[in-house]
Write a protein that holds these residues in place. Structure first.
Motif: not given
Length: 104
Positions: A18-24, A75-80
Motif C-alpha cells: 500500500i505504501a508503494l502504491r501510494t508513492l506510485a 501489485s505496487g511494483v507493477r504500478a511503479v
C-alpha cells in the motif's frame, strides 16, 4: 495453509504494498502527468498558448488516471514499472522535440 507465525509478515507485506502504491500514485503520477503535459504542449499542432492549455488540461486528467491505476494494478511494483515507462516515453518525446529544434 498459513500459520500463526506467517500472519505478522503478511501484514507488513500488505502495508508495504500500500505504501508503494501510494508513492506510485502521488509523486510518480504527478511526474508522469507533468511529463505528458510538456510533451503534448510541444508536439500539438496549434498555437503555443492553446497547446500549453491543452497539455495542462490533459495532464490534470492523467494525474487522476495514474492514481487510479496505481491502486488498480496487480501489485505496487507493477504500478511503479508501468508509470515509470510511461514517464520515460513522455520524457523521450519532449527531449527529441527539444533536440530537433521544435517549439521553444
Amino acid at each position: 495453509m498459513t500459520t500463526v507465525t506467517d500472519m505478522p509478515r503478511a501484514g507488513w507485506l500488505r502495508r508495504g504494498d500500500i505504501a508503494l502504491r501510494t508513492l506510485a500514485a502521488v509523486p510518480l503520477g504527478y511526474a508522469v502527468s507533468s511529463l505528458w503535459g510538456m510533451a503534448l504542449a510541444r508536439i500539438l499542432p496549434m498555437a503555443r498558448a492553446e497547446a500549453s492549455i491543452t497539455g495542462g488540461l490533459v495532464a490534470l486528467a492523467l494525474c487522476a488516471v495514474a492514481a487510479m491505476y496505481a491502486f488498480a494494478a496487480r501489485s505496487g511494483v507493477r504500478a511503479v514499472i508501468v508509470l515509470t515507462l510511461l514517464g520515460a516515453v513522455a520524457g523521450a518525446i519532449t527531449w527529441m522535440s527539444i533536440a530537433a529544434g521544435g517549439r521553444a
